[in-house]
Each structure stands twice: as C-alpha cells, then as structure tokens.
Design a protein around this motif. Structure first.
Motif: not given
Length: 217
Positions: A131-138
């Motif tokens: 998800s977009g939020g998970q990608q930002q955390r990556v």
C-alpha cells in the motif's frame, strides 16, 4: 554554537533558457544546524521542493552560494517514493550496497531498519505490491538504514490516511530523538508543532506577470 550542516547564501534556482528562465527559488539564505528540526512551509509554487532538491544535490544553484559538506551523510524522503521491482528487504539493502556495504551485511542492516518501521514481516514481499503507506515506511527504513546526519522530507504524510500518518509521525519522532537534523515540508500545523523546533516560511519568488519577463543573465 553548533556548526551548520547546510549553509545557503542568496541561493537561486532558475529553470529554462536564460533569456526566458523561470525563478523556482530566489535568493534564499538559510542555515540548518546539526540536530535541528526545521519545518519548511509556504504556498504551492514557492520553491519548497526545489530547495530540498538543491540541498540534496539533485539541482544546481543558478546564483548565490551553497556550501555543501561532501562528508555529510544525508538522505531524502520523497512525497511519492520510488521503489524497485525487488523485495522490500532488497530495496532497503540496495542503498547500503551502493555506499559500499557488503551485500550480506546490507541485507542484515535492512532487516533491522524494517523492524524499526514495523515491516519486517513483509521483508520478502514485492515492494511495489504494498500500500502507499507501507511504501512510505519502506522508504523511511531505506533512509534510516543509511544512518544520515540530515534527513530531508518532502511532505512525508501526503495522501496518507490518519492511522498511517500517526505511524509515520511516530517514526519521525523516534528519529528526532536520535539527534538527526531534519528539514521537512509540512502543510498541517499539527505536524509542525509535533516535529519542528523552528519554522522557515518561503514566499513565491515571482508573480505570474513577472514570469513573462526574461531574467537578466
């Protein structure tokens, strides 16, 4: 007195042919000191993202003076992070490997960084399937793994839902507690209050009418 990690003196960035150039950033003088957390605010088009890219070495200054420290360890988190078609772990490890870390060690450090952002269970997933939020955390794990002295953030919570925003803010607060200097673009006053020691406001460098006039070379 803390030494500045960034020092700009009347720095400007122009785009386009010199005879018809557009000022994206105009005569900005600014110092960011070690361990300082600065919020960058201002209307759309005032040059906030341009300033971050200048500081990160992605854009040259057209005028003025910028004194980068070649030994400075810095990382930048973009509004929409670019992830490779690789596993989450490999995406984080790649930055370390490019800096000269052996691949095996880079993978181990990547797992530690993913644990910090709460994504270690997704280490083997394709990063582009998150998800977009998970990608930002990556992307945040990738930046943190480099152990930067300065972190540049271009609207790190843009387009995130409230729950994911709270997670990202909590991560930034933990990074702040480690003494990393941060320069971040924020649009929400609450984030400025929670994460910044100082606020720098940019104003548009030129009016729409002035864009029609050539900039003197």
């Amino acid at each position: 007195m803390r030494q500045p990690v960034f020092a700009l003196h009347a720095a400007s960035v122009h785009f386009g042919h010199p005879a018809r150039a557009v000022r994206a950033l105009s005569e900005v003088s600014l110092q960011i000191h070690a361990g300082e957390r600065v919020a960058l605010v201002g209307a759309n088009g005032c040059g906030k993202s341009t300033l971050l890219r200048l500081l990160h070495g992605l854009l040259p200054s057209t005028a003025g003076r910028f004194e980068p420290d070649p030994a400075l360890r810095q990382a930048m988190l973009f509004q929409k992070p670019h992830l490779m078609r690789l596993s989450v772990q490999a995406n984080v490890a790649l930055g370390l490997w490019l800096q000269g870390t052996a691949w095996g060690q880079a993978k181990a450090l990547a797992l530690a960084a993913l644990a910090k952002v709460g994504l270690i269970d997704l280490a083997q997933r394709n990063a582009r399937q998150l998800s977009g939020g998970q990608q930002q955390r990556v992307a945040m794990a990738r930046a943190w793994a480099l152990q930067p002295q300065v972190l540049l953030l271009d609207e790190p919570t843009a387009s995130l839902d409230p729950t994911t925003t709270d997670r990202v803010v909590a991560l930034l607060q933990s990074i702040k507690a480690e003494g990393v200097a941060m320069l971040a673009i924020f649009h929400h006053p609450e984030l400025v209050d929670r994460l910044a020691d100082r606020v720098v406001t940019l104003t548009p460098p030129v009016s729409a009418a002035e864009l029609l006039e050539p900039i003197a070379s």
